[in-house]
Write a protein that holds these residues in place. Structure first.
Motif, PDB file in Angstrom:
ATOM      1  N   THR A   1       0.837  -1.196   0.000  1.00  0.00           N
ATOM      2  CA  THR A   1       0.000   0.000   0.000  1.00  0.00           C
ATOM      3  C   THR A   1       0.874   1.248   0.000  1.00  0.00           C
ATOM      4  N   LEU A   2       0.292   2.346  -0.426  1.00  0.00           N
ATOM      5  CA  LEU A   2       0.940   3.664  -0.436  1.00  0.00           C
ATOM      6  C   LEU A   2       2.331   3.592  -1.061  1.00  0.00           C
ATOM      7  N   ASN A   3       3.346   4.076  -0.330  1.00  0.00           N
ATOM      8  CA  ASN A   3       4.699   4.167  -0.901  1.00  0.00           C
ATOM      9  C   ASN A   3       5.601   3.038  -0.418  1.00  0.00           C
ATOM     10  N   ARG A   4       5.012   1.894  -0.141  1.00  0.00           N
ATOM     11  CA  ARG A   4       5.818   0.761   0.329  1.00  0.00           C
ATOM     12  C   ARG A   4       6.312  -0.090  -0.845  1.00  0.00           C
ATOM     13  N   VAL A   5       7.441  -0.757  -0.599  1.00  0.00           N
ATOM     14  CA  VAL A   5       8.106  -1.557  -1.625  1.00  0.00           C
ATOM     15  C   VAL A   5       8.428  -2.924  -1.031  1.00  0.00           C
ATOM     16  N   LEU A   6       8.037  -3.996  -1.732  1.00  0.00           N
ATOM     17  CA  LEU A   6       8.337  -5.360  -1.299  1.00  0.00           C
ATOM     18  C   LEU A   6       9.635  -5.795  -1.966  1.00  0.00           C
ATOM     19  N   VAL A   7      10.607  -6.225  -1.152  1.00  0.00           N
ATOM     20  CA  VAL A   7      11.951  -6.536  -1.635  1.00  0.00           C
ATOM     21  C   VAL A   7      12.343  -7.945  -1.208  1.00  0.00           C
ATOM     22  N   GLU A   8      12.975  -8.667  -2.115  1.00  0.00           N
ATOM     23  CA  GLU A   8      13.595  -9.945  -1.772  1.00  0.00           C
ATOM     24  C   GLU A   8      15.083  -9.672  -1.655  1.00  0.00           C
ATOM     25  N   LYS A   9      15.636  -9.895  -0.464  1.00  0.00           N
ATOM     26  CA  LYS A   9      17.061  -9.611  -0.258  1.00  0.00           C
ATOM     27  C   LYS A   9      17.905 -10.567  -1.084  1.00  0.00           C
ATOM     28  N   LEU A  10      18.963 -10.027  -1.682  1.00  0.00           N
ATOM     29  CA  LEU A  10      19.888 -10.834  -2.479  1.00  0.00           C
ATOM     30  C   LEU A  10      21.009 -11.300  -1.563  1.00  0.00           C
TER      31      LEU A  10
ATOM     32  N   PRO B   1       1.141   1.958  -4.982  1.00  0.00           N
ATOM     33  CA  PRO B   1       0.767   2.983  -5.959  1.00  0.00           C
ATOM     34  C   PRO B   1       1.398   4.348  -5.701  1.00  0.00           C
ATOM     35  N   GLY B   2       1.965   4.551  -4.511  1.00  0.00           N
ATOM     36  CA  GLY B   2       2.543   5.845  -4.168  1.00  0.00           C
ATOM     37  C   GLY B   2       1.700   6.536  -3.115  1.00  0.00           C
ATOM     38  N   GLY B   3       2.185   7.668  -2.677  1.00  0.00           N
ATOM     39  CA  GLY B   3       1.484   8.427  -1.646  1.00  0.00           C
ATOM     40  C   GLY B   3       0.977   9.746  -2.196  1.00  0.00           C
ATOM     41  N   ARG B   4       0.571  10.600  -1.278  1.00  0.00           N
ATOM     42  CA  ARG B   4       0.093  11.935  -1.647  1.00  0.00           C
ATOM     43  C   ARG B   4       0.767  12.957  -0.754  1.00  0.00           C
ATOM     44  N   ASP B   5       1.036  14.153  -1.326  1.00  0.00           N
ATOM     45  CA  ASP B   5       1.594  15.230  -0.513  1.00  0.00           C
ATOM     46  C   ASP B   5       0.456  15.963   0.186  1.00  0.00           C
TER      47      ASP B   5
END
Length: 97
Positions: A8-17, A46-50
């Motif tokens: 949600t919002l400005n979160r990013v799901l990452v798989e650590k290398l 999707p990003g956030g809002r200012d």
């Protein structure tokens, strides 16, 4: 059926290398030799809002290799795999080969 997480919002799901522990020729590498805290972006929100309500897109995209902070993020397990959820602004940069 495998679960898929859409942040949600400005979160990013990452798989650590995980850096390789030995070279292609079989030479063992010390743990600290290539300890770059990096990961591959699996999904982005999707990003956030200012404050004015304008959309602020996430700076990275799926498939990017990113440099991660040493600490932080929320660890998540989906099936047998472990992932980390970071806020867009916590990601230090993208890596290009």
């Amino acid at each position: 059926m495998a679960k898929r997480l859409i942040p949600t919002l400005n979160r990013v799901l990452v798989e650590k290398l995980v850096p390789p522990s030995k070279t292609a020729a079989g030479i063992l590498l010390p743990e600290k030799s290539s300890k770059l805290n990096s990961g591959k972006v699996i999904a982005v929100g999707p990003g956030g809002r200012d404050v004015a309500g304008n959309h602020i897109p996430v700076a990275v995209k799926e498939g990017d290799e990113v440099l991660l902070p040493e600490y932080g993020g929320t660890q998540i397990k989906l099936g047998e795999k472990e992932y980390h959820l970071f806020r867009d602004e916590d990601i230090l940069g993208t890596l290009h080969h």
